[in-house]
Motif scaffolding. Structure first.
Motif, PDB file in Angstrom:
ATOM      1  N   PHE A  36       0.807  -1.224   0.000  1.00  0.00           N
ATOM      2  CA  PHE A  36       0.000   0.000   0.000  1.00  0.00           C
ATOM      3  C   PHE A  36       0.846   1.284   0.000  1.00  0.00           C
ATOM      4  N   PRO A  37       1.942   1.357   0.769  1.00  0.00           N
ATOM      5  CA  PRO A  37       2.718   2.605   0.781  1.00  0.00           C
ATOM      6  C   PRO A  37       3.199   3.041  -0.605  1.00  0.00           C
ATOM      7  N   GLY A  38       3.342   2.106  -1.526  1.00  0.00           N
ATOM      8  CA  GLY A  38       3.785   2.443  -2.881  1.00  0.00           C
ATOM      9  C   GLY A  38       2.782   3.271  -3.660  1.00  0.00           C
ATOM     10  N   PHE A  40       1.647   6.000  -2.774  1.00  0.00           N
ATOM     11  CA  PHE A  40       2.020   7.417  -2.635  1.00  0.00           C
ATOM     12  C   PHE A  40       3.069   7.838  -3.672  1.00  0.00           C
ATOM     13  N   PRO A  41       4.220   7.131  -3.747  1.00  0.00           N
ATOM     14  CA  PRO A  41       5.158   7.503  -4.816  1.00  0.00           C
ATOM     15  C   PRO A  41       4.560   7.312  -6.210  1.00  0.00           C
ATOM     16  N   ALA A  42       3.684   6.321  -6.388  1.00  0.00           N
ATOM     17  CA  ALA A  42       3.057   6.151  -7.710  1.00  0.00           C
ATOM     18  C   ALA A  42       2.276   7.416  -8.059  1.00  0.00           C
ATOM     19  N   PHE A  44       2.694  10.556  -6.668  1.00  0.00           N
ATOM     20  CA  PHE A  44       3.495  11.783  -6.763  1.00  0.00           C
ATOM     21  C   PHE A  44       4.516  11.746  -7.900  1.00  0.00           C
ATOM     22  N   SER A  45       4.955  10.550  -8.271  1.00  0.00           N
ATOM     23  CA  SER A  45       6.003  10.497  -9.292  1.00  0.00           C
ATOM     24  C   SER A  45       5.447  10.391 -10.707  1.00  0.00           C
ATOM     25  N   ARG A  46       4.206   9.894 -10.876  1.00  0.00           N
ATOM     26  CA  ARG A  46       3.731   9.793 -12.267  1.00  0.00           C
ATOM     27  C   ARG A  46       2.285  10.217 -12.471  1.00  0.00           C
ATOM     28  N   PRO A  73      -1.206   1.353 -12.883  1.00  0.00           N
ATOM     29  CA  PRO A  73      -1.003  -0.097 -12.719  1.00  0.00           C
ATOM     30  C   PRO A  73      -0.625  -0.515 -11.295  1.00  0.00           C
ATOM     31  N   TYR A  74       0.186   0.307 -10.623  1.00  0.00           N
ATOM     32  CA  TYR A  74       0.568  -0.070  -9.254  1.00  0.00           C
ATOM     33  C   TYR A  74      -0.638  -0.049  -8.341  1.00  0.00           C
TER      34      TYR A  74
ATOM     35  N   LEU B  97       7.804  -0.937  -6.691  1.00  0.00           N
ATOM     36  CA  LEU B  97       7.818   0.059  -5.614  1.00  0.00           C
ATOM     37  C   LEU B  97       9.209   0.667  -5.469  1.00  0.00           C
ATOM     38  N   ASP B 105      10.768  11.555  -6.474  1.00  0.00           N
ATOM     39  CA  ASP B 105       9.508  12.188  -6.076  1.00  0.00           C
ATOM     40  C   ASP B 105       8.720  11.250  -5.179  1.00  0.00           C
TER      41      ASP B 105
END
Lengths: 376, 113
Positions: A36-38, A40-42, A44-46, A73-74, B97, B105
């Motif tokens: 689940f924490p991923g 957030f970067p998914a 903010f980064s894309r 997708p993530y 991940l 970012d």
């Protein structure tokens, strides 16, 4: 998984059933802590940069985030696995209950203890419970599969423990611990002769209260008969003293001014806006002057940024919590005022979910339940 | 009473519309993979029990497995092993991940819970 205390009504898993349940628990812990924490970067980064590129601005609310995040997708993979894990919870529990059902029915009949049970077959299961099986429990709270059935309650007792990853405490009564601690902090000396718990399901919370306030008469209502039958047996098994009856919280058969305190534990988000209106009105009617209404529920959207707001609503779209969406933005103060409560005596508290043994993934200081508190 | 009749079958599928995540077939494949993952875990747990009993007694009966009591220590060991197993099967997700986080970012974003 932290072992759950198994009372005499508990559908004890055999070797492989216990392993299956442990697996689902550990898989969900992994999803929550490692996958689940991923999201957030998914985002903010894309997802966010792509949104800004096409729109020239950030998403203005959770609905706009939803439109783009559900295509990432993530996020899709986490969401799909989270959904599967929810289905696997029930699948891992139903075997134990089905296998032991005749024995559980007999035990419930033979068990001696306090309290009572009143089933009313004329109570209709409201649309908000019947439209879809809430949090994917097959048959939900209300489906009877045999005479004097209690299977739904037995499945719920174990299933919610796994769902919360043990967060409801070894006795599966964590929400009751939270409300009682909160109530006694707010009203240390208030005498409570009669208490009603609405939407009690298996009565985990109210049964806990009854063991802590032995001089008080406790009533508990729900529309789901098999959960009430199990709840009554369970209360006897753990030494509680509760009068269970099958009633809809929107309109009960108790006389006016019957109670000093009315509680509910994560009930409101499983009803409709119209029902919450009726429930608050019914609370006002049932409370004595000076009586207290206390509803604990899931977080509302206020104060959440668009991404948080979107993530909080996963259960609405993926776990049959359709009616939680209505509560998210509901102006509960207005509902209370309309029901008759003095606005000066209504307050929404944010209550942290810690208790003495500290055993809960929700004990994080950042996690709080809103509690809607009013005094008549 | 239920014990006079045919065994009761409890409902196994939740009422309500099931969301589509990827497409119907991929969703089913994912669900199968996760179920297999669970069953392999169950199998490994069972084998673990057999091994421990065999070690303890030199010989075992099938019934011994059913009555095996999980001690606190063994529960902890199994929990750790299960976490490693889950991480292994879901490595492709972890890789994604990691890659996302390496992009910079979002690395310092406050995560909930």
């Amino acid at each position: 998984m932290i072992p759950q205390n198994m009372h005499s009504m508990f559908a004890r898993p055999n070797h492989d059933e216990a392993s299956r349940q442990n697996f689902v628990n550990d898989f969900r812990v992994h999803l929550a802590s490692k996958v689940f924490p991923g999201t957030f970067p998914a985002y903010f980064s894309r997802v966010l940069p792509a949104f800004i590129k096409t729109q020239g601005r950030e998403p203005k609310d959770r609905h706009e985030v939803r439109k783009v995040m559900t295509k990432d997708p993530y996020y899709q993979l986490w969401s799909a696995m989270q959904r599967s894990s929810q289905e696997m919870i029930w699948d891992s529990v139903i075997d134990s209950v089905e296998r032991q059902l005749p024995d559980l029915l007999k035990k419930a009949k033979d068990l001696k203890g306090k309290g009572s049970l009143t089933i009313n077959p004329d109570v209709k299961v409201p649309k908000y419970h019947d439209a879809a099986d809430i949090h994917l429990q097959p048959g939900a709270y209300h489906t009877d599969t045999t005479e004097d059935d209690l299977a739904a309650g037995a499945v719920y007792d174990r299933g919610t423990y796994i769902y919360s990853m043990g967060g409801l405490g070894k006795e599966n009564d964590g929400l009751g611990r939270i409300t009682r601690e909160f109530f006694r902090r707010q009203f240390p000396d208030k005498k409570i002769e009669r208490v009603l718990d609405m939407g009690c399901t298996i009565g985990g919370s109210v049964t806990y209260w009854s063991t802590k306030e032995p001089g008080t008469e406790f009533h508990a209502i729900d529309v789901g008969a098999p959960c009430l039958r199990y709840g009554h047996a369970r209360a006897k098994a753990v030494g509680g003293n509760v009068h269970f009856s099958q009633q809809n919280a929107e309109k009960t058969n108790f006389p006016d001014a019957s109670f000093d305190l009315i509680t509910s534990h994560i009930l409101l988000h499983e009803t409709s806006v119209q029902a919450i209106d009726s429930i608050f009105k019914e609370c006002y009617r049932l409370l004595k002057p000076g009586g207290v209404m206390l509803h604990l529920d899931l977080p509302q959207v206020f104060g959440q940024n668009p991404l948080e707001g979107f993530l909080w609503e996963w259960e609405i779209y993926n776990n049959n919590e359709h009616f939680y969406g209505q509560l998210r933005e509901l102006d509960t103060a207005s509902v209370a005022a309309k029901a008759g409560f003095d606005p000066a005596k209504f307050k929404i508290h944010q209550v942290a979910s810690t208790w003495e043994d500290g055993q809960t993934p929700y004990s994080n200081e950042n996690f709080t339940f809103p509690v809607y508190l009013a005094v008549k | 009473m239920a014990d006079d009749k045919k065994p009761v079958k409890l409902p196994r599928t939740a009422k309500g519309k099931k969301p589509i995540y990827f497409d119907s077939t991929t969703d089913k494949l994912l669900s199968m993979v996760l179920t297999l993952m669970g069953e392999l875990s169950v199998m490994r747990d069972r084998l673990d029990t057999v091994e421990r009993l065999a070690e303890k007694k030199g010989v075992f009966k099938l019934d011994d497995i059913e009555n095996y009591e999980l001690s606190e220590d063994v529960n902890k060991i199994r929990g750790e092993r299960r976490a490693a197993y889950i991480a292994r099967v879901l490595k492709s997700v972890q890789d994604e991940l990691d890659a996302l986080q390496q992009q910079g970012d979002g690395m310092n974003v406050d995560l909930p819970q």
